[in-house]
Design a protein around this motif. Structure first.
Motif, PDB file in Angstrom:
ATOM      1  N   THR A 271       0.824  -1.209   0.000  1.00  0.00           N
ATOM      2  CA  THR A 271       0.000   0.000   0.000  1.00  0.00           C
ATOM      3  C   THR A 271       0.857   1.257   0.000  1.00  0.00           C
ATOM      4  OG1 THR A 271      -0.175  -0.124   2.425  1.00  0.00           O
ATOM      5  CG2 THR A 271      -1.927  -1.161   1.111  1.00  0.00           C
ATOM      6  N   ALA A 272       2.033   1.173   0.631  1.00  0.00           N
ATOM      7  CA  ALA A 272       2.937   2.329   0.619  1.00  0.00           C
ATOM      8  C   ALA A 272       3.408   2.613  -0.797  1.00  0.00           C
ATOM      9  CB  ALA A 272       4.130   2.081   1.548  1.00  0.00           C
ATOM     10  N   VAL A 273       3.731   1.550  -1.543  1.00  0.00           N
ATOM     11  CA  VAL A 273       4.119   1.731  -2.940  1.00  0.00           C
ATOM     12  C   VAL A 273       2.947   2.307  -3.727  1.00  0.00           C
ATOM     13  CG1 VAL A 273       4.849   0.551  -5.048  1.00  0.00           C
ATOM     14  CG2 VAL A 273       5.837  -0.104  -2.850  1.00  0.00           C
TER      15      VAL A 273
ATOM     16  N   ALA B  56       0.680   9.432  -5.711  1.00  0.00           N
ATOM     17  CA  ALA B  56       1.236  10.772  -5.516  1.00  0.00           C
ATOM     18  C   ALA B  56       2.055  11.204  -6.724  1.00  0.00           C
ATOM     19  CB  ALA B  56       2.092  10.790  -4.244  1.00  0.00           C
ATOM     20  N   ALA B  57       2.825  10.286  -7.282  1.00  0.00           N
ATOM     21  CA  ALA B  57       3.646  10.635  -8.448  1.00  0.00           C
ATOM     22  C   ALA B  57       2.772  10.993  -9.644  1.00  0.00           C
ATOM     23  CB  ALA B  57       4.567   9.475  -8.787  1.00  0.00           C
ATOM     24  N   SER B  58       1.664  10.271  -9.823  1.00  0.00           N
ATOM     25  CA  SER B  58       0.791  10.553 -10.962  1.00  0.00           C
ATOM     26  C   SER B  58       0.046  11.873 -10.799  1.00  0.00           C
ATOM     27  CB  SER B  58      -0.207   9.417 -11.153  1.00  0.00           C
ATOM     28  OG  SER B  58      -1.111   9.346 -10.071  1.00  0.00           O
ATOM     29  N   ASN B  59      -0.092  12.340  -9.563  1.00  0.00           N
ATOM     30  CA  ASN B  59      -0.802  13.592  -9.313  1.00  0.00           C
ATOM     31  C   ASN B  59       0.082  14.815  -9.521  1.00  0.00           C
ATOM     32  OD1 ASN B  59      -3.747  13.457  -8.176  1.00  0.00           O
ATOM     33  ND2 ASN B  59      -2.705  11.639  -7.402  1.00  0.00           N
ATOM     34  N   GLU B  60       1.378  14.606  -9.651  1.00  0.00           N
ATOM     35  CA  GLU B  60       2.252  15.756  -9.883  1.00  0.00           C
ATOM     36  C   GLU B  60       1.955  16.362 -11.257  1.00  0.00           C
ATOM     37  OE1 GLU B  60       6.279  14.602  -9.435  1.00  0.00           O
ATOM     38  OE2 GLU B  60       6.011  13.823  -7.388  1.00  0.00           O
ATOM     39  N   ARG B  61       2.158  17.661 -11.327  1.00  0.00           N
ATOM     40  CA  ARG B  61       1.830  18.411 -12.545  1.00  0.00           C
ATOM     41  C   ARG B  61       2.751  18.014 -13.691  1.00  0.00           C
ATOM     42  NH1 ARG B  61       0.246  24.107 -11.439  1.00  0.00           N
ATOM     43  NH2 ARG B  61       2.196  24.663 -12.457  1.00  0.00           N
ATOM     44  N   VAL B  62       2.195  18.004 -14.879  1.00  0.00           N
ATOM     45  CA  VAL B  62       2.948  17.738 -16.099  1.00  0.00           C
ATOM     46  C   VAL B  62       2.842  18.977 -16.989  1.00  0.00           C
ATOM     47  CG1 VAL B  62       3.172  16.288 -18.156  1.00  0.00           C
ATOM     48  CG2 VAL B  62       2.490  15.274 -15.975  1.00  0.00           C
ATOM     49  N   GLU B  63       3.986  19.533 -17.321  1.00  0.00           N
ATOM     50  CA  GLU B  63       4.006  20.723 -18.161  1.00  0.00           C
ATOM     51  C   GLU B  63       4.227  20.319 -19.616  1.00  0.00           C
ATOM     52  OE1 GLU B  63       6.869  23.456 -16.724  1.00  0.00           O
ATOM     53  OE2 GLU B  63       5.896  23.738 -14.761  1.00  0.00           O
ATOM     54  N   TRP B  64       3.445  20.938 -20.453  1.00  0.00           N
ATOM     55  CA  TRP B  64       3.547  20.691 -21.901  1.00  0.00           C
ATOM     56  C   TRP B  64       3.371  22.031 -22.599  1.00  0.00           C
ATOM     57  CZ3 TRP B  64      -0.204  20.602 -26.069  1.00  0.00           C
ATOM     58  CH2 TRP B  64       0.278  20.028 -27.257  1.00  0.00           C
ATOM     59  N   GLY B  65       4.492  22.622 -22.934  1.00  0.00           N
ATOM     60  CA  GLY B  65       4.443  23.973 -23.479  1.00  0.00           C
ATOM     61  C   GLY B  65       3.863  24.919 -22.451  1.00  0.00           C
ATOM     62  N   ALA B  66       2.852  25.628 -22.866  1.00  0.00           N
ATOM     63  CA  ALA B  66       2.193  26.580 -21.956  1.00  0.00           C
ATOM     64  C   ALA B  66       1.116  25.897 -21.123  1.00  0.00           C
ATOM     65  CB  ALA B  66       1.573  27.718 -22.770  1.00  0.00           C
ATOM     66  N   GLU B  67       0.825  24.638 -21.390  1.00  0.00           N
ATOM     67  CA  GLU B  67      -0.234  23.937 -20.671  1.00  0.00           C
ATOM     68  C   GLU B  67       0.338  23.152 -19.500  1.00  0.00           C
ATOM     69  OE1 GLU B  67      -3.297  24.429 -21.412  1.00  0.00           O
ATOM     70  OE2 GLU B  67      -2.932  25.519 -23.282  1.00  0.00           O
ATOM     71  N   VAL B  68      -0.507  22.961 -18.495  1.00  0.00           N
ATOM     72  CA  VAL B  68      -0.152  22.186 -17.307  1.00  0.00           C
ATOM     73  C   VAL B  68      -1.274  21.195 -17.060  1.00  0.00           C
ATOM     74  CG1 VAL B  68       0.345  22.240 -14.846  1.00  0.00           C
ATOM     75  CG2 VAL B  68       1.166  24.086 -16.317  1.00  0.00           C
ATOM     76  N   PHE B  69      -0.917  19.905 -16.898  1.00  0.00           N
ATOM     77  CA  PHE B  69      -1.901  18.850 -16.701  1.00  0.00           C
ATOM     78  C   PHE B  69      -1.670  18.180 -15.350  1.00  0.00           C
ATOM     79  CE2 PHE B  69      -0.815  18.760 -21.324  1.00  0.00           C
ATOM     80  CZ  PHE B  69      -1.956  19.426 -21.758  1.00  0.00           C
TER      81      PHE B  69
END
Length: 775
Positions: free
Chosen positions: A433-435, A441-454
């Motif tokens: 469960t810790a993994v 948590a890692a998947s919830n971090e923001r992903v930047e793509w050009g001017a967009e943030v997902f």
């Protein structure tokens, strides 16, 4: 006796026409002999009656031999006997003069005209019996008075037998020679026929081959030229015959022609690669096989050549070498791609399968786990920003997932936005469960793509593996998948550990499938009827029959719930057949109630359409209820005609031959072409409700719905608009020239017993909305 029979010539079976000619000659001879006997007897002063009496046996045998009812053998034997009888009568009239006996010798060979031994043996036997029997009993009838009977009989018998032997020997020799000649002629004819056939086949091959085939004299003058040579070189036969083969080679190759021709004296075949030229002057690389043609004494009489353009082959060979080098360079990359996802570089499904299988087979003491991740909001990224943005998110998530696990663990991408993590050795649920929490948590971090943030997040399903686990790899992944869907159902962006209880929903779906099978036989289905109206007049023209499932426990089950299950289990065929029969029965009931003769449309699935016996089911329903087939309509989706194109077309033609109308439902949602619609026996097009919902008064011109109405009208089809809910949509459809419509504006689906009330209340205006509504 057997030796004598073997010594006789075997004879042969003459053709009917030839045998008849020989027999007619014998009959004419008998006629002449009959006349001769009469004349000779009259000359010998036997009187007219005596002469006729003496000629009677000859004439009787001749007439008998002419009877058509007799076989060829019987006719031949009678003819031979008649000849010998004529000779015997002449000897009798002569008083046994020796000279008269020569008539036997003269007539005996005529028995051989039949080409079989039997008539000849009959003739010889006749003479022998005549001389011994008649000669012994009637003195002076066969031999002259005063002559010793036995001596004369033996003398004549010897002479007859000698002549017979001579005839038999000559006949046998002739037969042997004839058979030899016929055999030689037959063998030679067969040999010539085989040679002719072989030459004909060879000529056909030479004529039809794409290669250039030509022959030339020893000096190199072209003598024959096949169509392949005309195509390759561009010269017609008339243009090239008599020219030197030097005209076929490129200028720089002309000096090589004479040495090649001279070398044919020493060798039988040459294989050359030369540059040749066409009539238009273009040059190509030719592969030439030249063979020497020699006479029976080995002298060179010419040569034959086969030429082929190998320019493309040599180019392809060079390209193949280049391709092989490229493949060698790509081999390492292909090996990597075979084991890894091409986008993220993670392990693929095959690697995961292999490692999970090894883990389940190892039976180690330590526990392990499979975590299946599905990104929660990934679809919106792809749909709104495109696949470039989606790939950027997947690459970023893949890198983060790899950072959340140990080197010995496996992170794999199954496809799309699904990932799997195999934890090799864990010490308890807390570690797993810790993994899972780290992965979320890692998947919830923001992903930047050009001017967009997902920011997407993920749902995780966990399937624990203990040392005694007996599940297969597919079952473990399936259980993790069930847990993942439970996490999504519980709110997303979380994890769930698989428990047996989670299978209850899957079991419930399975139970629903089993209930569906019983529903078709237990009468749990019912039909509701939604009116279809004429756009111009507003009058009801028909109804669409809609199936509903009245489940004894779940209550009313809508089609979007049970239709996919029915299609997956094949139960849809039973539902379609029931709906057809029920619609026909209801039409008959409405006719008895005095309702107008409107039509009823029944939906048919693609699965039922592909079976090919839909026409039989419809015919059965029509016969059992007696309804007019023209009042029945079947509706098929546009995609159904594409998924089983050949079967659908044949089935629809069979249905249309019954007089039943055919409508394309949800038109616009598939990929039917104009030509495809023309090829199908379609009567109506039903525009999908999604195109009707987009209609407004200011968008009528140029709308997709307008184009569909125009296309249907150009094909001569009735066009029906589905899902009409507002007066504005109705006005636009009327302006577009749409023929019919259905939707909540005119009425919701009704039970059969309320249809009569609706029809009786309807007037020339559109049926008002809000009538009795049933979901």
């Amino acid at each position: 006796m057997q030796r004598i029979v073997r010594m006789l010539p075997s004879g042969r079976h003459l053709p009917d026409e030839q045998w008849e000619q020989h027999h007619r000659f014998v009959l004419r001879t008998l006629v002449g002999l009959t006349a001769t006997v009469i004349a000779y007897a009259s000359y010998a002063q036997h009187g007219l009656l005596g002469a006729l009496g003496l000629a009677l046996p000859v004439a009787a045998l001749g007439l008998a031999a002419a009877l058509p009812i007799l076989t060829r053998g019987e006719k031949a034997n009678l003819g031979a006997a008649g000849l010998m009888t004529a000779a015997a009568v002449v000897v009798h009239i002569s008083g046994g003069h020796t000279e008269a006996h020569f008539l036997f010798f003269a007539l005996l060979p005529l028995a051989a005209l039949y080409a079989t031994p039997a008539p000849f043996v009959v003739a010889v036997g006749y003479v022998v019996l005549h001389h011994f029997v008649v000669g012994s009993l009637l003195h002076g009838s066969v031999f002259m008075h005063g002559q010793p009977v036995l001596q004369m009989a033996l003398l004549h018998a010897v002479l007859i037998l000698v002549e017979s032997w001579a005839c038999f020997v000559a006949w046998r020799r002739f037969e042997d020679r004839r058979e030899l000649v016929e055999r030689l002629v037959s063998e030679r004819t067969a040999q010539l026929r085989r040679q002719h056939d072989a030459l004909a086949r060879l000529a056909a091959v030479v004529h039809s081959t794409d290669d250039a085939v030509y022959t030339a004299s020893p000096e190199g003058l072209i003598e024959t030229w096949n169509p392949g040579a005309e195509r390759l070189y561009g010269y017609t036969t008339a243009e090239v015959l008599g020219r030197h083969v030097r005209a076929l080679v490129a200028p720089e190759m002309e000096d090589l022609v004479e040495p090649a021709l001279l070398s044919l004296d020493r060798s039988s075949n040459l294989h050359l690669e030369r540059l040749h030229r066409r009539r238009d002057g273009s040059v190509f690389e030719a592969l030439i096989t030249v063979s020497a043609i020699r006479d029976a004494h080995g002298a060179l009489t010419g040569h034959a050549a086969i030429a082929r353009d190998v320019t493309a082959q040599k180019r392809a060979r060079a390209e193949a070498v280049d391709a092989a080098e490229r493949l060698a360079r790509q081999a390492g990359e292909l090996t990597r791609l075979a084991l890894h996802d091409p986008l993220t570089g993670l392990a693929n499904r095959a690697v995961l399968q292999q490692r999970l299988t090894a883990r389940l087979s190892a039976r180690r003491d330590a526990h392990s786990a499979v975590l299946l991740l599905d990104l929660d909001d990934f679809k919106s990224v792809n749909d709104v920003f495109g696949h470039g943005a989606g790939d950027a998110v997947l690459l970023s998530i893949a890198e983060r997932l790899g950072a959340c696990v140990r080197p010995e663990d496996t992170v794999a991408r199954l496809g799309g936005d699904e990932f799997v993590v195999l934890l090799e050795a864990v010490h308890g649920l807390e570690e797993v469960t810790a993994v899972a929490q780290r992965l979320i948590a890692a998947s919830n971090e923001r992903v930047e793509w050009g001017a967009e943030v997902f920011q997407v997040g993920c749902s995780v399903g966990i399937a624990l593996i203990d040392p005694a686990d007996r599940r297969s790899t597919d079952e473990v992944v399936r259980d993790a998948d069930i847990a993942m869907y439970a996490a999504k159902t519980a709110g997303r962006n979380r994890f769930e550990v698989f428990e047996e209880a989670m299978r209850e929903e899957v079991v419930a779906q399975s139970q629903l499938s089993r209930d569906l099978r019983r529903a078709t036989t237990d009468g749990q289905f019912l039909l509701l009827y939604q009116p279809q109206v004429d756009v111009e007049s507003g009058r009801i023209t028909g109804f669409e029959a809609l199936a509903r499932w009245q489940h004894p426990v779940r209550g009313l089950v809508m089609p979007d719930t049970f239709i996919p299950i029915a299609e997956g289990t094949g139960t849809i065929d039973l539902i379609d057949d029931w709906a057809l029969e029920e619609a026909c029965r209801q039409l008959a009931a409405w006719d008895e109630a005095g309702l107008p003769p409107f039509h009823v449309a029944v939906n048919i699935s693609a699965h039922r359409l592909a079976r090919g016996d839909l026409a039989d089911a419809i015919r059965s329903g029509i016969r059992s209820t007696g309804v007019d087939p023209a009042r029945l309509e079947i509706e098929i989706t546009e995609t159904a005609t594409m998924s089983c194109a050949v079967e659908a077309a044949q089935t629809l033609h069979d249905v249309r031959a019954l007089g039943v109308s055919i409508a394309i439902d949800d038109f616009g949602m598939g990929h039917s072409s104009f030509g495809r619609l023309r090829a199908l026996p379609v009567d109506r097009l039903k525009i999908d409700r999604s195109f009707i919902a987009a209609l407004h008064e200011d968008t009528a011109t140029g709308s997709i719905a307008g184009a569909m109405v125009a296309m249907g009208s150009s094909l001569g089809l009735d066009v029906v608009a589905e899902g009409v809910e507002t007066e504005g949509q109705l006005q636009v459809l009327r302006s577009l020239g749409c023929h019919s419509a259905q939707g909540y504006l005119f009425g919701r689906p009704l039970p059969a017993e309320e249809v009569g009330q609706l029809v009786r209340r309807s007037t020339s205006t559109v049926v008002p909305a809000g009538d009795t509504a049933v979901p």
